[in-house]
Scaffold this active site. Structure first.
Site, PDB file in Angstrom:
ATOM      1  N   SER A 161     107.878  -4.872 -68.150  1.00 50.88           N
ATOM      2  CA  SER A 161     108.385  -4.998 -66.780  1.00 50.88           C
ATOM      3  C   SER A 161     107.405  -4.425 -65.757  1.00 50.88           C
ATOM      4  O   SER A 161     107.161  -5.022 -64.707  1.00 50.88           O
ATOM      5  CB  SER A 161     109.746  -4.300 -66.659  1.00 50.88           C
ATOM      6  OG  SER A 161     110.725  -4.983 -67.419  1.00 50.88           O
ATOM      7  N   SER A 181     109.330 -13.085 -73.525  1.00 53.49           N
ATOM      8  CA  SER A 181     109.258 -11.910 -72.654  1.00 53.49           C
ATOM      9  C   SER A 181     110.111 -12.108 -71.410  1.00 53.49           C
ATOM     10  O   SER A 181     110.795 -11.186 -70.958  1.00 53.49           O
ATOM     11  CB  SER A 181     107.807 -11.614 -72.263  1.00 53.49           C
ATOM     12  OG  SER A 181     107.182 -12.762 -71.721  1.00 53.49           O
ATOM     13  N   ASN A 218     113.802 -11.550 -72.505  1.00 53.09           N
ATOM     14  CA  ASN A 218     114.205 -10.374 -73.279  1.00 53.09           C
ATOM     15  C   ASN A 218     113.556  -9.061 -72.874  1.00 53.09           C
ATOM     16  O   ASN A 218     114.089  -7.992 -73.185  1.00 53.09           O
ATOM     17  CB  ASN A 218     113.924 -10.614 -74.768  1.00 53.09           C
ATOM     18  CG  ASN A 218     114.702 -11.785 -75.314  1.00 53.09           C
ATOM     19  OD1 ASN A 218     115.922 -11.789 -75.291  1.00 53.09           O
ATOM     20  ND2 ASN A 218     114.008 -12.805 -75.788  1.00 53.09           N
ATOM     21  N   TYR A 219     112.400  -9.109 -72.206  1.00 53.87           N
ATOM     22  CA  TYR A 219     111.676  -7.869 -71.922  1.00 53.87           C
ATOM     23  C   TYR A 219     111.451  -7.598 -70.436  1.00 53.87           C
ATOM     24  O   TYR A 219     111.107  -6.485 -70.061  1.00 53.87           O
ATOM     25  CB  TYR A 219     110.316  -7.864 -72.635  1.00 53.87           C
ATOM     26  CG  TYR A 219     110.435  -7.784 -74.135  1.00 53.87           C
ATOM     27  CD1 TYR A 219     110.778  -6.589 -74.757  1.00 53.87           C
ATOM     28  CD2 TYR A 219     110.219  -8.897 -74.941  1.00 53.87           C
ATOM     29  CE1 TYR A 219     110.906  -6.501 -76.134  1.00 53.87           C
ATOM     30  CE2 TYR A 219     110.353  -8.831 -76.325  1.00 53.87           C
ATOM     31  CZ  TYR A 219     110.689  -7.628 -76.909  1.00 53.87           C
ATOM     32  OH  TYR A 219     110.821  -7.546 -78.266  1.00 53.87           O
ATOM     33  N   LEU A 220     111.603  -8.619 -69.598  1.00 54.14           N
ATOM     34  CA  LEU A 220     111.313  -8.455 -68.174  1.00 54.14           C
ATOM     35  C   LEU A 220     112.597  -8.286 -67.380  1.00 54.14           C
ATOM     36  O   LEU A 220     113.485  -9.153 -67.426  1.00 54.14           O
ATOM     37  CB  LEU A 220     110.542  -9.679 -67.655  1.00 54.14           C
ATOM     38  CG  LEU A 220     109.190  -9.944 -68.335  1.00 54.14           C
ATOM     39  CD1 LEU A 220     108.568 -11.214 -67.784  1.00 54.14           C
ATOM     40  CD2 LEU A 220     108.256  -8.759 -68.138  1.00 54.14           C
TER      41      LEU A 220
END
Length: 560
Positions: free
Chosen positions: A390, A514, A517-519
């Protein structure tokens, strides 16, 4: 999925649903579609024929050319054969699946050629199924379910060069499924003649049904749709934990740097591993399920053979070369310069060890996460991955975005920022088979558009040369039209050229993982609002439903 716990220990009080929708039973091949062995037609038993169709469907797929895939398939297929079939069928090279393959190719073509009425009928049937199985009642509210169908049987493909590719994924049956519903709710009825493996009422988890997939021995779940309130709360909590890390990450980094010189070997190993998890967004590792044979590792389970040390390489000092199979058997290869104490510690950890021995032999994922919990409540190794992804997106967007760019150029900047995150997280993909064909079509469009622009410029120049100014001073509509046409064509050319650049740069990078799920989605939404980019150009309808909580809360001044 990761452990399917409710956010913050939230408990539901009522949960009622229909259970999963199972794959339809196998339909035997028509009499005119034959399997041949050693040049002779051979009638197969129903069980053997079904598995043969899985291979026949994939005859033109790249997996079918791989030896590991073929060997695994043939071994599992023989288990489904009768004793007589096994006595005859001993070599895959003598098997001819051509007619089976052609049958499914023809069937796919026929489905595409269906009339509008027939397609509408199929759409209505799918909608009926959605209404029956695709919703549940959760605490008095009708909530959408994410994946209400069990996966049909077939051949496992895996990602990368997975050692289990080609193995038979067995049909999921009610006897494999554990149902989770409210204690006072109506228990869903299993299909006639079947029964559930277990019925439970666990209010601390968010799954509705669960079973174990046979190839990798992993749990699969029926879950709520990402747009559901419970999933939204869980997403929000995940990103808030990562945001809290921002406040203490400097202190944590100072501590693990100090631990590089610790008198205790365990502390040194933990500090170096944490450095790699933080700097390179490595997964912690030690996450393989029991019975999984793929030789995949993460940071804590690295072996000596996965790391090479170079005092100097590519003009840089203290370089560490990583080469190992990560999650889903995706290769992780990277050469990175590191701090001198990290390099010296790695030399110490590798001293007098064989290639197959563990690099961090005093460390486990569990002990690392316990240490992190002591540093910050809710902190695990995975949070570093979310945090660094992020932060990287936010910093890249600041560096790349120009306020006076057009929408197409801003979206290119966004995708480049997202690509930086995907590369950090090692989200690779194989270049799509259709890439060159679609790129050539795009290049042709660009050339045609360039020709149109050149012609429009020539027309405008000629119009200006032969133009007689009007005495009343009113706008010159004829020239204006030519000018507007040229500007529109130039804008279209820029958009096509930007699209080609973006496509080329993304051909071996998977941006979706990403992004979803990650940002922290609030970073993207705030960016859209700040630079007047429509949110639907970044997130499609399904993704906007998933991140409804962020759309409602993120202003243009949001900071991760």
């Amino acid at each position: 999925w990761e452990e399917a716990r409710s956010p913050g220990g939230v408990r539901w009080t009522q949960l009622e649903h229909r259970g999963p929708c199972f794959a339809p039973p196998y339909e035997p091949l028509p009499d005119g579609v034959r399997f041949f062995y050693d040049g002779k037609p051979m009638r197969l038993s129903v069980a053997a024929e079904e598995v043969a169709t899985f291979y026949g469907k994939m005859l033109d797929h790249e997996h079918a050319a791989k030896e590991v895939f073929r060997n695994n398939f043939f071994r599992d297929w023989r288990k489904e054969m009768t004793a007589e079939e096994r006595r005859v069928i001993k070599h895959l090279s003598k098997c001819d699946f051509t007619e089976i393959h052609r049958h499914f190719v023809d069937r796919a073509a026929a489905r595409k050629a269906l009339s509008r009425e027939e397609k509408q009928r199929l759409k209505e049937e799918a909608e009926k199924l959605q209404q029956e199985f695709g919703y549940c009642i959760l605490d008095g509210h009708r909530e959408k379910i994410g994946n209400f169908k069990t996966e049909p049987p077939g051949l496992f493909r895996g990602r990368g060069d997975h050692p289990k590719m080609g193995m038979l994924k067995r049909r999921v049956r009610p006897e494999d499924v554990t149902i989770n519903c409210g204690r006072d709710s109506k228990i869903p009825e299993p299909p006639a003649g079947h029964q559930w493996k277990e019925v439970r009422s666990d209010r601390t988890v968010t799954w509705l049904a669960a079973w174990t997939e046979n190839v990798q021995n992993t749990l699969k779940y029926v879950m709520l749709n990402p747009s559901s309130k419970l999933k939204g709360e869980r997403d929000w909590e995940k990103y808030e934990v990562a945001r809290r890390l921002k406040g203490v990450v400097g202190e944590i980094r100072s501590q693990y740097q100090a631990d590089w010189k610790s008198q205790e070997m365990k502390a040194r190993q933990r500090a170096v591993a944490l450095y790699f998890i933080d700097k390179l967004a490595l997964r912690a590792g030690n996450e393989k399920e029991e019975g999984e044979s793929a030789d995949t590792v993460g940071c804590c389970s690295l072996r000596v053979e996965h790391v090479q040390l170079h005092p100097e390489a590519d003009g840089r000092r203290y370089v560490v070369e990583f080469d190992f199979l990560g999650k889903d058997s995706i290769r992780y290869y990277n050469k990175v310069p590191v701090e001198k104490p990290v390099y010296r510690n790695l030399q110490l950890f590798m001293e007098n060890k064989d290639r197959g021995e563990e690099l961090f032999d005093r460390l486990t994922t569990a002990s690392l996460n316990k240490h992190l919990q002591d540093l910050m409540d809710g902190l695990t190794a995975k949070v570093f991955r979310t945090y660094n992804a992020s932060i990287t997106l936010q910093e890249q967007l600041r560096a790349l975005t120009r306020a006076d760019d057009g929408i197409a150029a801003k979206l290119l900047s966004y995708n480049r920022a997202n690509r930086a995150v995907a590369i950090l997280c090692n989200h690779q993909r194989a270049t799509p088979k259709t890439f060159e064909k679609s790129m050539q079509a795009l290049r042709s469009k660009i050339e045609a558009k360039k020709q149109q622009v050149a012609e429009a410029k020539a027309e405008l120049k000629a119009a200006r040369a032969g133009h007689v100014p009007r005495e009343d001073g009113r706008p010159e509509s004829f020239l204006d039209k030519r000018q507007r046409r040229l500007e529109k064509l130039e804008e279209q050319l820029v958009r096509l050229s930007t699209q080609a650049t973006d496509k080329e740069e993304s051909k071996q990078v998977a941006l979706g993982t990403s992004k979803l799920n990650y940002l922290d989605p609030r970073i993207s939404i705030a960016w859209c609002k700040r630079f007047a980019v429509p949110v639907e150009r970044v997130y499609n309808k399904t993704q906007r439903e998933k991140f409804a909580w962020a759309l409602d809360t993120a202003g243009e001044d949001f900071e991760f």
